[in-house]
Scaffold this motif. Structure first.
Motif, mmCIF file in Angstrom:
data_model
loop_
_atom_site.group_PDB
_atom_site.id
_atom_site.type_symbol
_atom_site.label_atom_id
_atom_site.label_comp_id
_atom_site.label_asym_id
_atom_site.label_seq_id
_atom_site.Cartn_x
_atom_site.Cartn_y
_atom_site.Cartn_z
ATOM 1 N N PRO A 209 0.809 -1.221 0.000
ATOM 2 C CA PRO A 209 0.000 0.000 0.000
ATOM 3 C C PRO A 209 0.845 1.275 0.000
ATOM 4 N N PHE A 210 1.941 1.277 0.752
ATOM 5 C CA PHE A 210 2.733 2.500 0.815
ATOM 6 C C PHE A 210 3.437 2.770 -0.508
ATOM 7 N N ARG A 211 4.056 1.728 -1.058
ATOM 8 C CA ARG A 211 4.762 1.908 -2.328
ATOM 9 C C ARG A 211 3.809 2.289 -3.441
ATOM 10 N N PHE A 212 2.651 1.664 -3.484
ATOM 11 C CA PHE A 212 1.692 1.991 -4.535
ATOM 12 C C PHE A 212 1.323 3.467 -4.463
ATOM 13 N N PHE A 213 1.109 3.942 -3.244
ATOM 14 C CA PHE A 213 0.756 5.350 -3.067
ATOM 15 C C PHE A 213 1.890 6.253 -3.537
ATOM 16 N N TRP A 214 3.086 5.941 -3.063
ATOM 17 C CA TRP A 214 4.208 6.841 -3.298
ATOM 18 C C TRP A 214 4.748 6.724 -4.727
ATOM 19 N N ASP A 215 4.860 5.491 -5.235
ATOM 20 C CA ASP A 215 5.484 5.283 -6.548
ATOM 21 C C ASP A 215 4.517 5.481 -7.707
ATOM 22 N N ILE A 216 3.243 5.223 -7.469
ATOM 23 C CA ILE A 216 2.291 5.242 -8.590
ATOM 24 C C ILE A 216 1.303 6.403 -8.440
ATOM 25 N N LEU A 217 0.568 6.415 -7.322
ATOM 26 C CA LEU A 217 -0.521 7.393 -7.223
ATOM 27 C C LEU A 217 -0.017 8.832 -7.164
ATOM 28 N N VAL A 218 0.999 9.087 -6.341
ATOM 29 C CA VAL A 218 1.467 10.466 -6.199
ATOM 30 C C VAL A 218 1.985 11.016 -7.542
ATOM 31 N N PRO A 219 2.857 10.282 -8.243
ATOM 32 C CA PRO A 219 3.293 10.820 -9.539
ATOM 33 C C PRO A 219 2.137 10.993 -10.530
ATOM 34 N N LEU A 220 1.179 10.078 -10.500
ATOM 35 C CA LEU A 220 0.056 10.216 -11.429
ATOM 36 C C LEU A 220 -0.796 11.431 -11.084
#
Ligand code: ADP
Ligand code: MG
Lengths: 308, 350
Positions: A209-220
């Motif tokens: 969950p943390f990586r998905f948020f930081w690596d994917i959602l935030v940049p998107l």
């Protein structure tokens, strides 16, 4: 890339133009453009005129302004005025300079914008991606706080801040305001539009969950973040009522309060420093304008580049 | 050796929908198994249960001898290629390929070697620094496969990976997927609703209908001996002709005509005949099959389709383009081997 393409496809059109009808069409287009430009110039004049006049007037001395009104031409008081506005201790207790007030406003604007973005992104992330009891209800409760603007809840808010001993502190100024229903709503809508397969691909790629948020959602979300940052920074910068209530210490004065402060003359016979008030107003405008210009670039770049 | 065993898998969605109703499938090492069936039959659900993206309501998923029902997708040693590619839009092709390895804590040098090897294999080496939005559909497809390859999985899972491509590219990529899978020797499950894709790719086909398996077999078995009227009409284009017929005394009766029955049957049956096996007798040629009334002729180039009716029921026959165009009335010439008999009620093969 797309500009190159336009240039490439545009080229053959130019040599093909010199037929009579084509030049006629060109003239028509040009006439159209002139009309459009006149309309646009009028709009610019309407918006920029008062600011320009405020700026020119601020370069005169207060006596001239008091006796002759607003000035269209430049005076010879530019340096002394702005030096005074930025560096001279003002206020009742003579504790704060224009520079200090700008810093306070900056802290308030940035804290406001960054805090709101962090809190609303996290809230939207929880609402969209995690199934927890009464999740939908939570969202609607957050959403319904839109019906309760700051002015409505200012007394209880004051009570809470005072109870926590946070009066006259940056924490007290910023923290109670960083929950944002608007931001949560925008991020929720955005997250819902992110294809589910992206989450699944990330899960297979071992992103928790943390990586998905930081690596994917935030940049998107960077375009969303830029947009909300612009809006929230300006709102924070322009706060007036809230800082008046939360801070009594003049070292926490913001620019917006400072403008009013200058015009408040204690001894009846004095002429208010109109030039300094106008100068401070001009200075107060610069950071929000810069923010809009900088983030607008990113905003448009993000819109053009990212393709979900 | 067996790579994957699906044992009595059942999937019930939280809303009560029963999408998979007790399914057994095995995938051997290096085998390419295709799940095929109409939209909504549960193919994706079953595949996603193997991937770990859907929980297993009942039954077991055993991968490389390990029960993985409760194992996270990332720890299952699978790789998946999605229909819409699901590439990370903000990452370069290189980062898209490297992301999974990075999360596993693979050393940088090893990641680099793997990414470059996969890129070479898929001929995407020139695009490594581009964003997915700067690639064509076919190139994105390759990147999606590259992301699966670098994981070096026990099994590849493809969910309709070609359906976003145009027809020509689809045929090309189909062939490429098959070559790649052979070359890597990795087992794979490939989900599609397109029977042509299923026939051309599969070592074995699993035909699904309504959450249940209709038939498992090689493409030749599924085509040559469909286990039910559903399979018969789903595999093959144009689909198999299915006629209501009567049987008795070792013969099949359609309308006025009698054909020798290939199997013992009594009472009403469904008779299946593939269009390409229904030969039309030209004029005098002593055909004794049932008569066919012709109403439309479709030219497809190499072959032509003759539409009409046999015994009052719709019937299509294939004809090579160099044969003469038939008149209004022709007789069929059928061989006993080409007749498929199905139970009238259950639709199962007799
Ligand atoms: N998340 C879900 N919740 C409820 N029902 C679902 C869900 N996903 C799929 N289904 C249902 O399960 C059945 C099988 O779906 P799916 O496996 O996607 O079919 P296919 O991939 O073969 O087209 C369908 O009837 C579909 O409506
Ligand atoms: Mg599907």
């Amino acid at each position: 890339m797309s500009q190159d393409q336009i240039a490439v496809t545009g080229k053959p059109v130019v040599p093909a133009a010199p037929s009579a009808s084509a030049t006629g069409a060109g003239a028509f287009v040009r006439r159209h453009q002139i009309v459009e430009h006149i309309v646009l110039l009028f709009g610019v004049l309407l918006m920029m005129g008062p600011i320009a006049v405020a700026f020119t007037t601020s370069t005169h001395d207060p006596v001239t302004i008091h006796s002759e009104g607003m000035q269209l031409g430049f005076g010879d008081n530019f340096l002394p005025t702005y030096e005074a506005v930025i560096f001279e201790q003002t206020g009742f207790t003579k504790q704060v300079t224009g520079w200090g007030m700008s810093l306070n406003s900056l802290i308030l604007g940035l804290g406001f914008a960054i805090g709101k973005i962090i809190v609303s992104m996290l809230a939207a992330y929880a609402i969209v991606y995690f199934r927890f009891p009464l999740g939908t209800l939570c969202f609607w409760i957050i959403f319904s706080t839109l019906l309760l603007p700051l002015e409505v809840r200012i007394l209880p808010s004051y009570e809470v801040v005072q109870g926590l001993g946070l009066l006259n502190s940056y924490t007290g100024l910023i923290l109670p305001l960083i929950a944002s229903a608007t931001g949560t709503f925008f991020f929720r809508q955005f997250f819902k539009s992110v294809p589910n397969e992206l989450l699944e691909a990330a899960r297979i790629d071992g992103a928790g969950p943390f990586r998905f948020f930081w690596d994917i959602l935030v940049p998107l979300s960077r375009t969303m973040i830029a947009a909300i940052f612009i809006i929230m920074f300006v709102v924070g910068w322009n706060q007036y009522l809230w800082p008046i209530l939360m801070t009594t210490d003049e070292s926490f004065y913001t620019v917006v309060r400072g403008i009013r402060q200058i015009l408040q003359v204690w001894i009846g016979a004095d002429i208010p420093d109109y030039n300094e008030a106008l100068g401070l107003a001009i200075i107060a405008m610069i950071p929000p304008v810069l923010i809009v210009i900088i983030f607008q670039r990113m905003f448009i770049k993000g819109l053009v580049e990212s393709e979900k | 050796m067996t790579t994957l065993e699906i044992k009595q898998a059942v999937k019930r969605y939280p809303n009560g929908a029963l999408a998979v109703k007790g399914v057994d499938v095995t995938v051997e090492d290096g085998e390419l198994v295709v799940f095929v069936g109409p939209s909504g039959c549960g193919k994706s659900t079953l595949l996603r249960m193997v991937a770990g993206l859907e929980s297993v309501t009942e039954g077991e998923i055993v991968l490389d001898g390990r029960l993985v029902n409760e194992v996270e997708p990332a720890n299952r040693n699978i790789a998946m290629v999605f229909q819409n590619y699901a590439l990370y839009p903000h990452m370069s092709v290189y980062k898209n390929l490297a992301y999974g390895l990075k999360n596993r804590g693979t050393p940088k040098a090893e990641i680099d070697a793997k990414v470059r090897e996969a890129a070479k294999l898929l001929q995407i080496g020139d695009f490594l620094e581009r964003k997915p939005s700067q690639l064509s559909g076919g190139q994105r497809q390759r990147v999606a496969m590259g992301r699966a390859i670098v994981r070096d999985p026990a099994i590849f899972l493809f969910d309709e990976p070609l359906s976003n491509l145009d027809a020509k590219l689809r045929n090309q990529m189909r062939l490429e997927i098959k070559r790649l899978q052979r070359r890597l020797g990795t087992a794979a499950i490939y989900v599609t609703h397109d029977q042509v894709e299923a026939m051309t790719l599969a070592d074995r086909i699993v035909v699904l209908n309504n959450g249940e398996i209709e038939q498992i077999g090689t493409p030749a078995q599924v085509y040559g001996a469909p286990a039910s009227t559903f399979v018969a009409s789903f595999i093959g284009a144009p689909p198999m002709n299915l006629l209501k017929a009567q049987t008795g005394d070792g013969a099949i009766v359609i309308g006025e005509s009698r054909i020798e029955a290939p199997v013992r049957a009594n009472g009403p049956v469904t008779l299946g005949i593939r269009p390409e096996r229904a030969h039309l007798a030209n004029g005098s040629g002593g055909a004794d099959g049932p008569p066919m009334k012709v109403d439309t002729v479709e030219e497809l180039g190499a072959v032509r389709l003759i539409h009409g009716s046999v015994g009052g029921q719709h019937f299509t026959a294939n004809q090579s383009a160099d044969e003469p165009i038939p008149g209004d009335q022709v007789r069929l010439r059928l061989q006993a081997d080409d007749l498929h008999l199905f139970d009238h009620g259950t639709g199962r093969r007799l």
